[in-house]
Write a protein that holds these residues in place. Structure first.
Motif, PDB file in Angstrom:
ATOM      1  N   VAL A  52      -4.658 -32.269  21.177  1.00  0.00           N
ATOM      2  CA  VAL A  52      -3.674 -33.325  21.424  1.00  0.00           C
ATOM      3  C   VAL A  52      -3.132 -33.280  22.853  1.00  0.00           C
ATOM      4  O   VAL A  52      -3.139 -34.287  23.557  1.00  0.00           O
ATOM      5  CB  VAL A  52      -2.510 -33.240  20.412  1.00  0.00           C
ATOM      6  N   LYS A  53      -2.678 -32.110  23.303  1.00  0.00           N
ATOM      7  CA  LYS A  53      -1.957 -32.024  24.574  1.00  0.00           C
ATOM      8  C   LYS A  53      -2.870 -31.848  25.789  1.00  0.00           C
ATOM      9  O   LYS A  53      -2.470 -32.159  26.902  1.00  0.00           O
ATOM     10  CB  LYS A  53      -0.958 -30.858  24.526  1.00  0.00           C
ATOM     11  N   PHE A  54      -4.087 -31.331  25.570  1.00  0.00           N
ATOM     12  CA  PHE A  54      -4.986 -31.063  26.687  1.00  0.00           C
ATOM     13  C   PHE A  54      -6.350 -31.683  26.395  1.00  0.00           C
ATOM     14  O   PHE A  54      -6.923 -31.458  25.322  1.00  0.00           O
ATOM     15  CB  PHE A  54      -5.147 -29.552  26.915  1.00  0.00           C
ATOM     16  N   ARG A  55      -6.865 -32.440  27.372  1.00  0.00           N
ATOM     17  CA  ARG A  55      -8.190 -33.050  27.249  1.00  0.00           C
ATOM     18  C   ARG A  55      -8.829 -33.130  28.624  1.00  0.00           C
ATOM     19  O   ARG A  55      -8.147 -33.295  29.634  1.00  0.00           O
ATOM     20  CB  ARG A  55      -8.096 -34.459  26.643  1.00  0.00           C
TER      21      ARG A  55
ATOM     22  N   ASP B  67       1.564 -33.916  32.798  1.00  0.00           N
ATOM     23  CA  ASP B  67       1.007 -33.993  31.448  1.00  0.00           C
ATOM     24  C   ASP B  67      -0.058 -35.073  31.347  1.00  0.00           C
ATOM     25  O   ASP B  67      -1.022 -34.930  30.585  1.00  0.00           O
ATOM     26  CB  ASP B  67       2.122 -34.251  30.441  1.00  0.00           C
ATOM     27  N   ALA B  68       0.113 -36.150  32.100  1.00  0.00           N
ATOM     28  CA  ALA B  68      -0.902 -37.207  32.082  1.00  0.00           C
ATOM     29  C   ALA B  68      -2.213 -36.701  32.660  1.00  0.00           C
ATOM     30  O   ALA B  68      -3.299 -37.022  32.155  1.00  0.00           O
ATOM     31  CB  ALA B  68      -0.399 -38.419  32.859  1.00  0.00           C
ATOM     32  N   GLN B  69      -2.146 -35.915  33.717  1.00  0.00           N
ATOM     33  CA  GLN B  69      -3.370 -35.352  34.292  1.00  0.00           C
ATOM     34  C   GLN B  69      -4.032 -34.394  33.317  1.00  0.00           C
ATOM     35  O   GLN B  69      -5.269 -34.371  33.183  1.00  0.00           O
ATOM     36  CB  GLN B  69      -3.046 -34.630  35.594  1.00  0.00           C
ATOM     37  N   LEU B  70      -3.236 -33.584  32.601  1.00  0.00           N
ATOM     38  CA  LEU B  70      -3.787 -32.628  31.650  1.00  0.00           C
ATOM     39  C   LEU B  70      -4.397 -33.312  30.437  1.00  0.00           C
ATOM     40  O   LEU B  70      -5.134 -32.675  29.683  1.00  0.00           O
ATOM     41  CB  LEU B  70      -2.697 -31.648  31.207  1.00  0.00           C
TER      42      LEU B  70
END
Length: 350
Positions: A203-206, A133-136
């Motif tokens: 929020v979840k993907f950047r 999730d941190a990478q995404l």
């Protein structure tokens, strides 16, 4: 045995009190209401609950049945491409197939296109957690410490972007829809953005911060089963590329069941398709990339409308009907027991 010493207050010292404060809350003196249940309140509760659930359930079932939907299984119709994809060494070879179908009636309103997979299990524990999730979120992290293994890095040490089994198994068939009008063929305009949730996109993907995406993902490589790197998922729209690509975001939301469908496209309401899809002959042009034969799966493409209650899923309506029926039957059972006991009581009083 060790001597146990207790605290003994000295002369003049106050004894410590273990009693709660003298308040209504701590002394449990707050006013309370206890319902007095009798046969009238119990039966009315059961019958009203049953009537409510039955009425809601019937409305949901009727609403779900009013959805217009057509589902086409193209697993066998694209059998040549399916055989080609059985050999993993052919991953870079293109294969196309076409599927014809007919709409006997117009499909009016918003029309959604889904792809469906059958017998594809996404609910395995190791599969579900195989992501970073941190990478995404576009952060520079050490994915070796994540749960992405074995899809973390290549043998030469190059990290995968994105990493993990979920991303590596992303559905990558390309599906286009064409309308056959007399002797002409018209491509149906489809929208590939706006299909994911706002919280996912914002929020979840950047994407990593950089002046362009190719430099942002420099030093990384695509997952093994991908044909293109993540920064080329949508070469036409920069805002729909990288980790914020709608198709990628929707795929990363794993399903709880082995048979599921994911939103793929929406029909754009312009020109001849301003009101939806007119009746007539259509053709799906499919670029076949996603293999399913090894896990005995099937692939579908679905065209469907939606109503106020959602798509054509009668499960919630059936659940309400079952709950309402159970509550109503329980009410009749309690009524029969009450009448039987009251009859016995009257008999013994005589």
């Amino acid at each position: 045995m060790k001597n146990k010493t207790s605290f003994i207050p000295q002369e003049g010292e106050a004894h410590p009190s273990r009693c709660p404060d003298n308040t209504a809350f701590k002394q449990q003196k707050l006013p309370a209401w206890k319902p007095q249940l009798n046969i009238a309140t119990v039966l009315s509760s059961f019958f009203l609950t049953g009537a409510f659930c039955l009425s809601v359930g019937v409305c949901l079932i009727l609403s779900a049945n009013s959805v217009r939907e057509i589902q086409i299984d193209y697993s066998d119709k694209c059998s040549d491409c399916s055989k080609l994809r059985e050999n993993s060494s052919n991953w870079n070879k293109e294969c196309h197939c076409s599927v014809n179908f007919t709409l006997k009636e117009d499909i009016l309103g918003d029309v959604f296109m889904y792809y469906g997979l059958q017998n594809f299990y996404q609910n395995h524990r190791r599969y579900v957690i195989s992501r970073s999730d941190a990478q995404l979120l576009g952060r520079n992290v050490n994915i070796q410490k994540s749960y992405c293994a074995p899809f973390t890095t290549y043998r030469n040490g190059t990290p995968m972007a994105p990493c993990g089994a979920i991303a590596n198994s992303m559905f990558n068939d390309t599906i286009d829809l064409f309308y056959n009008l007399n002797s002409s063929v018209i491509q149906v305009p489809l929208l590939k953005t706006g299909n994911s949730w706002w919280t996912d996109k914002n929020v979840k993907f950047r994407n990593p911060e950089s002046y362009n995406l190719s430099s942002a993902f420099a030093g990384t490589a695509r997952p093994p089963y991908w044909q293109k790197p993540v920064y080329l998922l949508d070469e036409e729209d920069e805002r729909n590329n990288g980790y914020v690509n709608d198709d990628f975001i929707i795929w990363m939301r794993v399903s709880a069941f082995a048979t599921f469908r994911n939103l793929y496209r929406r029909v754009r309401h312009i020109t001849r398709f301003a009101d939806g899809l007119p009746a007539g002959n259509y053709t799906f042009h499919i670029s076949y990339n996603f293999p399913v034969t090894k896990f005995k799966g099937r692939k579908h493409v679905i065209l469907s409308t939606v109503v106020w209650s959602g798509g054509s899923n009668p499960f919630l309506g059936i659940a309400y009907v079952v709950s309402g029926t159970a509550a109503t039957l329980m009410g009749f059972v309690i009524t029969a027991i009450h009448l039987k006991l009251r009859k016995k009581k009257t008999y013994f009083q005589k």
